[in-house]
Design a protein around this motif. Structure first.
Motif, PDB file in Angstrom:
ATOM      1  N   GLY A  81       0.814  -1.213   0.000  1.00 22.68           N
ATOM      2  CA  GLY A  81       0.000   0.000   0.000  1.00 22.68           C
ATOM      3  C   GLY A  81       0.837   1.248   0.000  1.00 22.68           C
ATOM      4  N   ALA A  82       1.922   1.255   0.787  1.00 30.74           N
ATOM      5  CA  ALA A  82       2.799   2.416   0.845  1.00 30.74           C
ATOM      6  C   ALA A  82       3.487   2.645  -0.490  1.00 30.74           C
ATOM      7  N   ALA A  83       3.923   1.554  -1.131  1.00 32.72           N
ATOM      8  CA  ALA A  83       4.592   1.681  -2.431  1.00 32.72           C
ATOM      9  C   ALA A  83       3.629   2.251  -3.467  1.00 32.72           C
ATOM     10  N   ALA A  84       2.369   1.804  -3.445  1.00 29.43           N
ATOM     11  CA  ALA A  84       1.378   2.317  -4.390  1.00 29.43           C
ATOM     12  C   ALA A  84       1.125   3.801  -4.157  1.00 29.43           C
ATOM     13  N   LEU A  85       1.055   4.200  -2.877  1.00 25.80           N
ATOM     14  CA  LEU A  85       0.854   5.609  -2.554  1.00 25.80           C
ATOM     15  C   LEU A  85       2.025   6.443  -3.045  1.00 25.80           C
ATOM     16  N   ARG A  86       3.245   5.947  -2.830  1.00 23.84           N
ATOM     17  CA  ARG A  86       4.430   6.670  -3.280  1.00 23.84           C
ATOM     18  C   ARG A  86       4.418   6.834  -4.800  1.00 23.84           C
ATOM     19  N   ARG A  87       4.065   5.772  -5.527  1.00 24.24           N
ATOM     20  CA  ARG A  87       4.024   5.860  -6.992  1.00 24.24           C
ATOM     21  C   ARG A  87       3.002   6.891  -7.442  1.00 24.24           C
ATOM     22  N   ALA A  88       1.837   6.914  -6.775  1.00 26.78           N
ATOM     23  CA  ALA A  88       0.804   7.880  -7.143  1.00 26.78           C
ATOM     24  C   ALA A  88       1.266   9.309  -6.895  1.00 26.78           C
ATOM     25  N   MET A  89       1.936   9.532  -5.773  1.00 24.91           N
ATOM     26  CA  MET A  89       2.396  10.875  -5.445  1.00 24.91           C
ATOM     27  C   MET A  89       3.528  11.321  -6.355  1.00 24.91           C
ATOM     28  N   ASP A  90       4.326  10.359  -6.828  1.00 23.93           N
ATOM     29  CA  ASP A  90       5.466  10.682  -7.679  1.00 23.93           C
ATOM     30  C   ASP A  90       5.072  10.958  -9.121  1.00 23.93           C
ATOM     31  N   THR A  91       3.886  10.531  -9.525  1.00 23.06           N
ATOM     32  CA  THR A  91       3.476  10.642 -10.922  1.00 23.06           C
ATOM     33  C   THR A  91       3.363  12.100 -11.352  1.00 23.06           C
ATOM     34  N   LEU A  92       3.931  12.412 -12.496  1.00 22.05           N
ATOM     35  CA  LEU A  92       3.879  13.773 -13.031  1.00 22.05           C
ATOM     36  C   LEU A  92       2.424  14.190 -13.242  1.00 22.05           C
ATOM     37  N   PRO A  93       2.025  15.385 -12.792  1.00 20.04           N
ATOM     38  CA  PRO A  93       0.628  15.813 -12.956  1.00 20.04           C
ATOM     39  C   PRO A  93       0.207  15.875 -14.424  1.00 20.04           C
ATOM     40  N   SER A  96       0.613  19.139 -17.540  1.00 19.33           N
ATOM     41  CA  SER A  96       1.701  19.916 -16.946  1.00 19.33           C
ATOM     42  C   SER A  96       2.749  20.313 -17.980  1.00 19.33           C
ATOM     43  N   GLY A  97       2.326  20.477 -19.219  1.00 17.89           N
ATOM     44  CA  GLY A  97       3.230  20.956 -20.255  1.00 17.89           C
ATOM     45  C   GLY A  97       3.978  19.838 -20.948  1.00 17.89           C
ATOM     46  N   SER A  98       4.952  20.231 -21.746  1.00 21.48           N
ATOM     47  CA  SER A  98       5.766  19.274 -22.490  1.00 21.48           C
ATOM     48  C   SER A  98       7.166  19.845 -22.645  1.00 21.48           C
ATOM     49  N   GLY A  99       8.099  18.993 -23.028  1.00 20.16           N
ATOM     50  CA  GLY A  99       9.471  19.433 -23.214  1.00 20.16           C
ATOM     51  C   GLY A  99      10.206  19.592 -21.898  1.00 20.16           C
ATOM     52  N   ARG A 100      11.378  20.192 -21.981  1.00 24.95           N
ATOM     53  CA  ARG A 100      12.210  20.360 -20.793  1.00 24.95           C
ATOM     54  C   ARG A 100      11.615  21.444 -19.906  1.00 24.95           C
ATOM     55  N   ARG A 101      11.390  21.120 -18.626  1.00 27.70           N
ATOM     56  CA  ARG A 101      10.677  22.052 -17.764  1.00 27.70           C
ATOM     57  C   ARG A 101      10.781  21.637 -16.307  1.00 27.70           C
ATOM     58  N   VAL A 102      10.406  22.574 -15.441  1.00 28.28           N
ATOM     59  CA  VAL A 102      10.216  22.306 -14.015  1.00 28.28           C
ATOM     60  C   VAL A 102       8.715  22.334 -13.757  1.00 28.28           C
ATOM     61  N   VAL A 103       8.208  21.346 -13.028  1.00 28.23           N
ATOM     62  CA  VAL A 103       6.792  21.303 -12.673  1.00 28.23           C
ATOM     63  C   VAL A 103       6.669  21.375 -11.153  1.00 28.23           C
ATOM     64  N   PHE A 104       5.805  22.255 -10.679  1.00 32.10           N
ATOM     65  CA  PHE A 104       5.528  22.384  -9.247  1.00 32.10           C
ATOM     66  C   PHE A 104       4.043  22.205  -9.010  1.00 32.10           C
ATOM     67  N   SER A 105       3.660  21.205  -8.212  1.00 28.19           N
ATOM     68  CA  SER A 105       2.269  20.972  -7.846  1.00 28.19           C
ATOM     69  C   SER A 105       2.009  21.595  -6.482  1.00 28.19           C
ATOM     70  N   GLU A 106       1.095  22.540  -6.418  1.00 29.42           N
ATOM     71  CA  GLU A 106       0.772  23.186  -5.145  1.00 29.42           C
ATOM     72  C   GLU A 106       0.061  22.226  -4.188  1.00 29.42           C
ATOM     73  N   GLY A 116      13.839  17.037 -21.813  1.00 28.28           N
ATOM     74  CA  GLY A 116      13.151  17.292 -23.065  1.00 28.28           C
ATOM     75  C   GLY A 116      12.442  16.076 -23.622  1.00 28.28           C
ATOM     76  N   SER A 117      12.955  14.897 -23.300  1.00 29.94           N
ATOM     77  CA  SER A 117      12.341  13.651 -23.762  1.00 29.94           C
ATOM     78  C   SER A 117      11.058  13.315 -23.011  1.00 29.94           C
ATOM     79  N   GLY A 118      10.803  14.030 -21.921  1.00 32.26           N
ATOM     80  CA  GLY A 118       9.657  13.730 -21.075  1.00 32.26           C
ATOM     81  C   GLY A 118      10.015  12.891 -19.872  1.00 32.26           C
ATOM     82  N   ALA A 119      11.261  12.404 -19.818  1.00 31.73           N
ATOM     83  CA  ALA A 119      11.694  11.610 -18.673  1.00 31.73           C
ATOM     84  C   ALA A 119      11.875  12.510 -17.454  1.00 31.73           C
TER      85      ALA A 119
END
Length: 224
Positions: A81-93, A96-106, A116-119
């Motif tokens: 359960g903890a691992a699933a929660l961590r994966r959900a929280m880590d997922t990029l929103p 949230s745009g494309s290309g090379r960028r910084v994303v901040f979720s409030e 730039g590759s999306g990784a």
């Protein structure tokens, strides 16, 4: 030069409506996984609008060892359960745009450094503002300072990467946890919950990652 917003706001409810839910979820995640905008004191790449005399970091700013509770542990050490929660929280929103960028979720109080590759090059918890001072949208880095000092001598910080301004005109950006009178103003264990008076606080090692990743002109996407 002033920071500018280059796109429309992201969809979804405003941060003020999600703060309580986001903070509760993130505090649960941390338990399971067990300021004011600032004015610069010296510019590293581009002189800010108002330059103050350079002020060296106060005593206690170095060194900052890694905090295991913040850095996390191998997924195999968590329950399913903890691992699933961590994966959900880590997922990029989404949206949230494309290309090379910084994303901040409030709502998640989390940052992603996206190639730039999306990784995702890195993702980590932060402490954003206690007030609703930042609209979701797309911005870009317009100024950086290796060392900075808070308004009204409210502390010193390092690795300051600015991408916009708040309602008062003070710069908003990413930096490490400020030091005031030789003490950090919050614990790294508090990262993941809003704590600042305007900017986005990072663990020192993460602030260094941001500094290396986000030169002038880097896109910054803020999501609710």
């Amino acid at each position: 030069m002033t920071g500018r917003r280059t796109g429309s706001g992201q969809g979804g409810p405003r941060y003020g409506r999600l703060a309580a839910l986001g903070s509760s979820l993130l505090v649960t995640a941390v338990a399971v996984l067990g300021g004011t905008g600032v004015l610069p004191s010296s510019a590293e790449e581009e002189a800010p609008v108002v330059a103050l005399e350079s002020a060296p970091p106060r005593a206690g700013a170095e060194p900052e060892p890694e905090d295991p509770a913040v850095a996390g542990a191998p997924a195999a050490a968590w329950g399913e359960g903890a691992a699933a929660l961590r994966r959900a929280m880590d997922t990029l929103p989404a949206r949230s745009g494309s290309g090379r960028r910084v994303v901040f979720s409030e709502s998640r109080q989390r940052v992603w450094l996206v190639e730039g590759s999306g990784a995702v090059a890195s993702t980590y918890l932060v402490s954003g503002s206690l007030t609703d001072n930042l609209d979701p949208g797309t911005y870009e880095v317009w100024s950086r300072s290796l060392d900075a000092i808070g308004i009204d001598d409210s502390g010193t910080m390092r690795y300051f990467v600015r991408f916009t301004r708040g309602p008062s005109g003070a710069a908003i950006g990413f930096h490490d946890i400020p030091v005031d009178d030789g003490e950090r103003v919050q614990s790294r264990l508090d990262l993941g919950t809003p704590r600042s008076h305007g900017c986005i606080r990072q663990q020192r090692s993460d602030a260094r990652l941001m500094w290396a990743f986000a030169p002038l002109g880097t896109e910054v996407v803020v999501t609710a």
